[in-house]
Motif scaffolding. Structure first.
Motif, PDB file in Angstrom:
ATOM      1  N   ARG A 242       0.844  -1.207   0.000  1.00  0.00           N
ATOM      2  CA  ARG A 242       0.000   0.000   0.000  1.00  0.00           C
ATOM      3  C   ARG A 242       0.879   1.257   0.000  1.00  0.00           C
ATOM      4  N   THR A 243       1.951   1.228   0.804  1.00  0.00           N
ATOM      5  CA  THR A 243       2.848   2.384   0.883  1.00  0.00           C
ATOM      6  C   THR A 243       3.522   2.642  -0.473  1.00  0.00           C
ATOM      7  N   LEU A 244       3.895   1.551  -1.139  1.00  0.00           N
ATOM      8  CA  LEU A 244       4.526   1.673  -2.466  1.00  0.00           C
ATOM      9  C   LEU A 244       3.595   2.396  -3.448  1.00  0.00           C
ATOM     10  N   LEU A 245       2.323   2.059  -3.392  1.00  0.00           N
ATOM     11  CA  LEU A 245       1.385   2.624  -4.369  1.00  0.00           C
ATOM     12  C   LEU A 245       0.822   3.981  -3.953  1.00  0.00           C
ATOM     13  N   TYR A 246       0.518   4.145  -2.657  1.00  0.00           N
ATOM     14  CA  TYR A 246      -0.156   5.374  -2.219  1.00  0.00           C
ATOM     15  C   TYR A 246       0.789   6.392  -1.576  1.00  0.00           C
ATOM     16  N   GLY A 247       1.993   5.958  -1.190  1.00  0.00           N
ATOM     17  CA  GLY A 247       2.909   6.839  -0.462  1.00  0.00           C
ATOM     18  C   GLY A 247       2.621   6.819   1.025  1.00  0.00           C
ATOM     19  N   CYS A 269      13.825  -6.638   5.942  1.00  0.00           N
ATOM     20  CA  CYS A 269      14.142  -5.203   5.787  1.00  0.00           C
ATOM     21  C   CYS A 269      14.992  -4.916   4.551  1.00  0.00           C
ATOM     22  N   ALA A 270      16.023  -5.724   4.282  1.00  0.00           N
ATOM     23  CA  ALA A 270      16.904  -5.411   3.142  1.00  0.00           C
ATOM     24  C   ALA A 270      16.175  -5.570   1.793  1.00  0.00           C
ATOM     25  N   PRO A 271      15.499  -6.699   1.543  1.00  0.00           N
ATOM     26  CA  PRO A 271      14.802  -6.794   0.249  1.00  0.00           C
ATOM     27  C   PRO A 271      13.765  -5.687   0.059  1.00  0.00           C
ATOM     28  N   MET A 272      12.996  -5.362   1.125  1.00  0.00           N
ATOM     29  CA  MET A 272      11.989  -4.308   1.002  1.00  0.00           C
ATOM     30  C   MET A 272      12.642  -2.953   0.762  1.00  0.00           C
ATOM     31  N   SER A 273      13.796  -2.702   1.402  1.00  0.00           N
ATOM     32  CA  SER A 273      14.480  -1.417   1.216  1.00  0.00           C
ATOM     33  C   SER A 273      15.033  -1.303  -0.204  1.00  0.00           C
ATOM     34  N   PHE A 274      15.490  -2.435  -0.757  1.00  0.00           N
ATOM     35  CA  PHE A 274      15.992  -2.425  -2.141  1.00  0.00           C
ATOM     36  C   PHE A 274      14.840  -2.054  -3.087  1.00  0.00           C
ATOM     37  N   ILE A 275      13.689  -2.664  -2.856  1.00  0.00           N
ATOM     38  CA  ILE A 275      12.521  -2.356  -3.694  1.00  0.00           C
ATOM     39  C   ILE A 275      12.146  -0.875  -3.526  1.00  0.00           C
ATOM     40  N   ALA A 276      12.114  -0.404  -2.249  1.00  0.00           N
ATOM     41  CA  ALA A 276      11.738   0.993  -1.990  1.00  0.00           C
ATOM     42  C   ALA A 276      12.675   1.942  -2.743  1.00  0.00           C
ATOM     43  N   GLN A 278      14.539   1.343  -5.334  1.00  0.00           N
ATOM     44  CA  GLN A 278      14.362   1.205  -6.789  1.00  0.00           C
ATOM     45  C   GLN A 278      13.105   1.917  -7.273  1.00  0.00           C
ATOM     46  N   ALA A 279      12.178   2.169  -6.337  1.00  0.00           N
ATOM     47  CA  ALA A 279      10.947   2.886  -6.702  1.00  0.00           C
ATOM     48  C   ALA A 279      11.056   4.364  -6.314  1.00  0.00           C
ATOM     49  N   GLY A 280      12.265   4.817  -5.973  1.00  0.00           N
ATOM     50  CA  GLY A 280      12.468   6.236  -5.629  1.00  0.00           C
ATOM     51  C   GLY A 280      12.134   6.557  -4.184  1.00  0.00           C
ATOM     52  N   GLY A 281      11.977   5.529  -3.352  1.00  0.00           N
ATOM     53  CA  GLY A 281      11.677   5.745  -1.934  1.00  0.00           C
ATOM     54  C   GLY A 281      12.909   5.524  -1.076  1.00  0.00           C
ATOM     55  N   LYS A 282      12.670   5.273   0.195  1.00  0.00           N
ATOM     56  CA  LYS A 282      13.790   5.190   1.138  1.00  0.00           C
ATOM     57  C   LYS A 282      13.514   4.146   2.212  1.00  0.00           C
ATOM     58  N   GLY A 283      14.549   3.418   2.627  1.00  0.00           N
ATOM     59  CA  GLY A 283      14.445   2.463   3.738  1.00  0.00           C
ATOM     60  C   GLY A 283      15.530   2.795   4.733  1.00  0.00           C
ATOM     61  N   SER A 284      15.141   3.050   5.999  1.00  0.00           N
ATOM     62  CA  SER A 284      16.105   3.532   7.002  1.00  0.00           C
ATOM     63  C   SER A 284      15.857   2.808   8.324  1.00  0.00           C
ATOM     64  N   TYR A 305      12.041   1.879   8.909  1.00  0.00           N
ATOM     65  CA  TYR A 305      11.153   2.967   8.498  1.00  0.00           C
ATOM     66  C   TYR A 305      11.283   3.052   6.990  1.00  0.00           C
ATOM     67  N   ILE A 306      10.191   2.909   6.278  1.00  0.00           N
ATOM     68  CA  ILE A 306      10.302   2.723   4.835  1.00  0.00           C
ATOM     69  C   ILE A 306       9.117   3.374   4.133  1.00  0.00           C
ATOM     70  N   GLY A 307       9.397   3.940   2.956  1.00  0.00           N
ATOM     71  CA  GLY A 307       8.304   4.518   2.171  1.00  0.00           C
ATOM     72  C   GLY A 307       8.736   5.747   1.414  1.00  0.00           C
ATOM     73  N   SER A 308       7.880   6.780   1.402  1.00  0.00           N
ATOM     74  CA  SER A 308       8.141   8.014   0.665  1.00  0.00           C
ATOM     75  C   SER A 308       9.371   8.719   1.230  1.00  0.00           C
ATOM     76  N   VAL A 309      10.214   9.237   0.346  1.00  0.00           N
ATOM     77  CA  VAL A 309      11.457   9.892   0.785  1.00  0.00           C
ATOM     78  C   VAL A 309      11.171  10.973   1.828  1.00  0.00           C
ATOM     79  N   GLU A 310      10.236  11.864   1.520  1.00  0.00           N
ATOM     80  CA  GLU A 310      10.020  13.000   2.439  1.00  0.00           C
ATOM     81  C   GLU A 310       9.510  12.532   3.800  1.00  0.00           C
ATOM     82  N   GLU A 311       8.718  11.490   3.807  1.00  0.00           N
ATOM     83  CA  GLU A 311       8.171  11.000   5.088  1.00  0.00           C
ATOM     84  C   GLU A 311       9.259  10.331   5.926  1.00  0.00           C
ATOM     85  N   VAL A 312      10.123   9.548   5.277  1.00  0.00           N
ATOM     86  CA  VAL A 312      11.195   8.872   6.034  1.00  0.00           C
ATOM     87  C   VAL A 312      12.189   9.922   6.541  1.00  0.00           C
TER      88      VAL A 312
END
Ligand code: AHM
Ligand code: MG
Length: 320
Positions: A242-247, A269-276, A278-284, A305-312
């Motif tokens: 949901r976070t990937l699609l809606y932010g 955490c690592a696979p999800m952060s790689f996906i984030a 690659q989609a222009g997001g951030k995993g921290s 903490y993962i998702g939209s760059v500005e939110e992370v």
């Protein structure tokens, strides 16, 4: 590309084996606990055990894997030489298992690494593991920045397969008529910001004050009169998708009971952060990029903490 083919084959095989399994064992016995506890002290559900077996067998017989590491296994397993290939695959065969009996969405997460031969020299004597096991642990314990591919499969109102091989994120939907995954979204981009937060707020009293302030801030309607919305399934795959699609932001923080949070670095955490990413997001982990953390052990946990760059980044400022 080879690594993505590996997983397409794996999922086709998985689907056919699961069907066979249902035919043999019947669908009525698939819920509930298995009666065993995994290395991390969690009760294993029947479907945890079945999916681990199906994934492991499939990966071992693919001819492409050298070592596999699963949430449900104590230590990584070396694939028998006659079937063996080079890739190292880390996976959580069934994530969000607390949702199984309620038929709420669950998923499978995986990451694929190439072999890390430099590490073979580092083997030290460790009385609890034999040489092969030690070599497996060392090869598997790579930072997420070495990932070649990562993805997840989400079992929900439709079956969605999300994949990155380091060149953007692609989403496929299972067409049950043909038993094939069809490309449904290309080059997915996480919105730069999004007003949804996804945390288990039941743990609020156990959190650090800085994190409490951050969550309080999200709930403050401010001049716009609109606070953030809370959404929490309790299934990383569903909440992340949901976070990937809606932010927005998904978080599993450390707390007074769990010093490193709950989620596992290697196969969650690592696979999800790689996906984030690659989609222009951030995993921290709140302070640093998850992909830069080198695991010291297979089942190591880290805050996520993962998702939209500005939110992370906003969260990181509160925690600084
Ligand atoms: P699992 O791999 O044993 O299912 O645990 C991981 C799951 C994640 O999917 C989810 O985000 C989290 O645990 C939910 O934990 P909690 O119930 O503490 O909120
Ligand atoms: Mg999990």
């Amino acid at each position: 590309m080879q690594s993505s083919l590996l997983f397409f084959q794996a999922y086709q095989w998985l689907a056919s084996k699961l069907l066979l399994w249902y035919k043999e064992h019947g669908i009525s016995n698939l819920t509930g606990v298995q009666g065993a506890v995994n290395i991390q002290g969690e009760d294993q559900k029947k479907l945890d055990v079945v999916s681990n077996e199906v994934f492991s067998n499939c990966l071992k017989s693919s001819g492409r894997t050298g070592i596999i590491a699963s949430e449900e296994e104590d230590v990584p397993v070396a694939v028998e030489e006659s079937y063996s290939g080079n890739y190292i695959v880390v996976f959580d065969p069934l994530d969000g298992s607390s949702n199984i009996d309620a038929a709420v969405s669950t998923g499978s997460i995986f990451g694929i690494y190439s072999p890390n031969d430099e590490c073979l020299a580092e083997i030290e004597d460790d009385s609890t593991l034999d040489k092969v096991e030690q070599r497996c642990v060392i090869n598997v314990c790579q930072p997420g920045s070495n990932l070649l591919a990562a993805g997840y499969c989400m079992y929900s109102s439709s079956v969605i397969f999300v994949l990155t091989i380091g060149k953007g994120v692609f989403s496929f939907t299972l067409d049950p008529m043909y038993g094939e995954f069809v490309l449904t979204q290309e080059s997915i981009q996480i919105p730069k910001s999004g007003k949804i937060y996804s945390f288990n707020e039941g743990n609020y009293q156990l959190w650090d004050d800085k994190l409490k302030k951050y969550i309080d801030d999200l709930k403050d309607p401010g001049p716009s009169g609109k606070p953030y919305s809370a959404r929490y399934i309790g299934s990383l795959v569903g909440d992340f998708h949901r976070t990937l699609l809606y932010g927005g932001i998904y978080g599993y923080p450390r707390d007074k009971k769990s010093k490193n949070g709950k989620l596992r670095l290697l196969y969650e955490c690592a696979p999800m952060s790689f996906i984030a990413e690659q989609a222009g997001g951030k995993g921290s982990d709140g302070h640093q990029r998850v992909l830069d953390i080198k695991p010291e052990e297979i089942h190591q946990r880290v805050p996520l903490y993962i998702g939209s760059v500005e939110e992370v980044e906003k969260l990181e400022k509160f925690l600084a």
